[in-house]
Motif scaffolding. Sequence first.
Motif, PDB file in Angstrom:
ATOM      1  N   THR A 168       0.862  -1.177   0.000  1.00 34.29           N
ATOM      2  CA  THR A 168       0.000   0.000   0.000  1.00 34.29           C
ATOM      3  C   THR A 168       0.899   1.228   0.000  1.00 34.29           C
ATOM      4  N   ILE A 169       0.380   2.323  -0.528  1.00 37.04           N
ATOM      5  CA  ILE A 169       1.210   3.508  -0.705  1.00 37.04           C
ATOM      6  C   ILE A 169       0.445   4.741  -0.248  1.00 37.04           C
ATOM      7  N   SER A 170       1.137   5.654   0.388  1.00 38.64           N
ATOM      8  CA  SER A 170       0.502   6.896   0.834  1.00 38.64           C
ATOM      9  C   SER A 170       1.546   8.023   0.858  1.00 38.64           C
ATOM     10  N   PRO A 171       1.106   9.277   0.668  1.00 38.79           N
ATOM     11  CA  PRO A 171      -0.242   9.684   0.265  1.00 38.79           C
ATOM     12  C   PRO A 171      -0.533   9.200  -1.149  1.00 38.79           C
ATOM     13  N   VAL A 172      -1.787   9.016  -1.471  1.00 40.93           N
ATOM     14  CA  VAL A 172      -2.168   8.392  -2.726  1.00 40.93           C
ATOM     15  C   VAL A 172      -2.076   9.397  -3.869  1.00 40.93           C
ATOM     16  N   ASN A 173      -1.142   9.155  -4.782  1.00 40.28           N
ATOM     17  CA  ASN A 173      -1.046   9.846  -6.076  1.00 40.28           C
ATOM     18  C   ASN A 173      -0.719  11.341  -6.001  1.00 40.28           C
ATOM     19  N   GLN A 174      -0.479  11.892  -4.815  1.00 40.58           N
ATOM     20  CA  GLN A 174      -0.186  13.322  -4.762  1.00 40.58           C
ATOM     21  C   GLN A 174       0.631  13.672  -3.519  1.00 40.58           C
ATOM     22  N   VAL A 175       1.655  14.495  -3.710  1.00 39.23           N
ATOM     23  CA  VAL A 175       2.403  15.070  -2.597  1.00 39.23           C
ATOM     24  C   VAL A 175       2.201  16.573  -2.610  1.00 39.23           C
ATOM     25  N   SER A 176       2.487  17.219  -1.494  1.00 31.47           N
ATOM     26  CA  SER A 176       2.206  18.654  -1.400  1.00 31.47           C
ATOM     27  C   SER A 176       3.327  19.373  -0.664  1.00 31.47           C
ATOM     28  N   PHE A 177       3.432  20.684  -0.919  1.00 31.01           N
ATOM     29  CA  PHE A 177       4.506  21.505  -0.362  1.00 31.01           C
ATOM     30  C   PHE A 177       3.950  22.845   0.074  1.00 31.01           C
ATOM     31  N   GLN A 178       4.524  23.355   1.160  1.00 24.88           N
ATOM     32  CA  GLN A 178       4.193  24.687   1.641  1.00 24.88           C
ATOM     33  C   GLN A 178       5.493  25.428   1.911  1.00 24.88           C
ATOM     34  N   ASN A 179       5.378  26.694   2.256  1.00 24.79           N
ATOM     35  CA  ASN A 179       6.572  27.527   2.383  1.00 24.79           C
ATOM     36  C   ASN A 179       7.530  27.013   3.446  1.00 24.79           C
ATOM     37  N   ASN A 180       7.013  26.380   4.499  1.00 24.30           N
ATOM     38  CA  ASN A 180       7.870  25.860   5.572  1.00 24.30           C
ATOM     39  C   ASN A 180       8.047  24.345   5.492  1.00 24.30           C
ATOM     40  N   GLN A 181       7.611  23.753   4.382  1.00 20.43           N
ATOM     41  CA  GLN A 181       7.713  22.307   4.228  1.00 20.43           C
ATOM     42  C   GLN A 181       7.925  22.009   2.750  1.00 20.43           C
ATOM     43  N   LEU A 182       9.222  21.887   2.380  1.00 22.52           N
ATOM     44  CA  LEU A 182       9.585  21.741   0.976  1.00 22.52           C
ATOM     45  C   LEU A 182       9.980  20.308   0.630  1.00 22.52           C
ATOM     46  N   THR A 183       9.763  19.368   1.568  1.00 22.25           N
ATOM     47  CA  THR A 183       9.937  17.944   1.281  1.00 22.25           C
ATOM     48  C   THR A 183       8.701  17.194   1.760  1.00 22.25           C
ATOM     49  N   ASP A 184       8.168  16.353   0.893  1.00 25.78           N
ATOM     50  CA  ASP A 184       7.097  15.442   1.274  1.00 25.78           C
ATOM     51  C   ASP A 184       7.605  14.024   1.016  1.00 25.78           C
ATOM     52  N   THR A 185       6.986  13.039   1.656  1.00 30.89           N
ATOM     53  CA  THR A 185       7.488  11.669   1.593  1.00 30.89           C
ATOM     54  C   THR A 185       6.400  10.716   1.146  1.00 30.89           C
ATOM     55  N   ILE A 186       6.748   9.832   0.232  1.00 29.91           N
ATOM     56  CA  ILE A 186       5.870   8.753  -0.194  1.00 29.91           C
ATOM     57  C   ILE A 186       6.243   7.503   0.610  1.00 29.91           C
ATOM     58  N   TYR A 187       5.250   6.923   1.280  1.00 32.06           N
ATOM     59  CA  TYR A 187       5.478   5.750   2.128  1.00 32.06           C
ATOM     60  C   TYR A 187       4.960   4.499   1.416  1.00 32.06           C
ATOM     61  N   ILE A 188       5.832   3.491   1.293  1.00 37.06           N
ATOM     62  CA  ILE A 188       5.449   2.220   0.687  1.00 37.06           C
ATOM     63  C   ILE A 188       5.486   1.162   1.784  1.00 37.06           C
ATOM     64  N   ASN A 189       4.312   0.638   2.150  1.00 37.20           N
ATOM     65  CA  ASN A 189       4.188  -0.386   3.186  1.00 37.20           C
ATOM     66  C   ASN A 189       3.913  -1.732   2.534  1.00 37.20           C
TER      67      ASN A 189
END
Length: 492
Positions: A102-123
């Motif tokens: 299973t994978i999350s977040p599903v099909n989309q990552v997001s960024f904000q001014n104080n958060q410029l890295t998002d992570t895809i988790y593969i379980n």
Amino acid sequence: MTHTKTILAIATVFTMMFSCSKNDDNTVDNVPSYVRFNFLTNSNNEPLEYPQVSSAIIPSVSYTNTSVNTLKVPVTLTSYTLENEVTVNYSVASSSNEDLFTISPVNQVSFQNNQLTDTIYINFNKRWSSEESIILNLESVSDTSINLGNLNSNETNTEFTINLEPITTTYTFLENRIEITGAAGEQIDFTVNFPNGYLPSEIETSNIFKFLNGFDYSIEPLDIGENTSTINYRITLNESIENDDVLYQTIITLIDSENYTTTGNSTLQIVKPIKSDRDVTVNIAANFYNLSDSFYRTYIEHWNDFNEDGECVWQSTFAFTYPIVVESTNPNAVLYSDNGTADPLDDIYHHAFQIGFDSPIATTTTNAFNLKRYFSNESTSRANSPGFNTTPAIEFFPENGTSTTNGSILIIPQFLTISNKSDESFSFAISGEGTYEEVSPGIFELKFQLNLTNDAIFGGTITSEYRLYNTSSYTDPEDLTTNNCITEYILE
């Protein structure tokens, strides 16, 4: 020639980015921000998890995965300012069955001014029986001023491939010995570590322990499935075992099975030791460590014939020495630090009469009892040979329970795990006893014998003579009259 052009192109981009002024449209004089996969590994090919970063490491375009641990794939946006949230859509293609992971977040990552890295988790939900692959692709970005991928055509890092190859799952105890007080209802927690992860369904339906019980207790897991690398277990005593003149012991052993094999510590002792009346204010153990010096050591003289010339000699070595941290309820606890607060929950207590040997470096081992000289072909890593770090190792019994200068010592009986370089583990039982004395002001000498037992390596038990000092300013011990001393053994 192509490689040279690529380097020049990257250098030109960096020159433009750092020599030009910033605009308000996420560009630096027409050099756009960009989003990419930012999967980094260390020198052992182990993934770095955000926020771990290294500017010296080039992001990978693929990774060979042999673990059922959750795999974390960072996606990074390079930008100076973001006025609004930015989203990036990604796709997943797989050669495996849909229920493998299973994978999350599903099909989309997001960024904000104080958060410029998002992570895809593969379980991972089950084992794979053949080589499989998972391919992630960055497809689109909500802000058209942001470039999809690196600013070069060679490695855009918009695609990331995970190659699934055969896995090996192992487990180990984080510690090999726990002392208890013996009161009915007492609870003790211990941890089983899974370096390559575990599948909850496999653990829930199988017995991973065998027991040699010395008292009545119950055991339960606390957090199966909450993460994929450890499981915490709780033991609750169902009876009072407070006879101070009797040693109580239960031994829990991890079982090798089809899916999980043992590594490192495979045996855990739960011990209620014989009680000895001692004045904790004597605090003999404090003479053998100094936590303000992470490289503080005690000095060892070991009677041996490691060069096998038929003559026994004292060999000098050392081991890094530490206190044993205990609960405030331990009858031998002394307060080491209140951490500068009135809250008793953050107080640190040390055992007044025990010391241990450990390495100041998390992945390595010290040379407890000069054991590294006993063997050739041994592995010295903490993961494979935790027995080279022995905590606790030695216990002091002051004369009359109150002497500050002399008494007897016990080599704390326990099982030490040491492996060879082929990762084959061997369990050694240790025991021993001796005496200690303050031979001159501030200088303590320990005289003791160590018994080491393993039928496969030694054919039974071998015994060795030692002297140990809390400072390097000691007088060399006199030679012994016996030629009964230790030679080297091959771990194979």
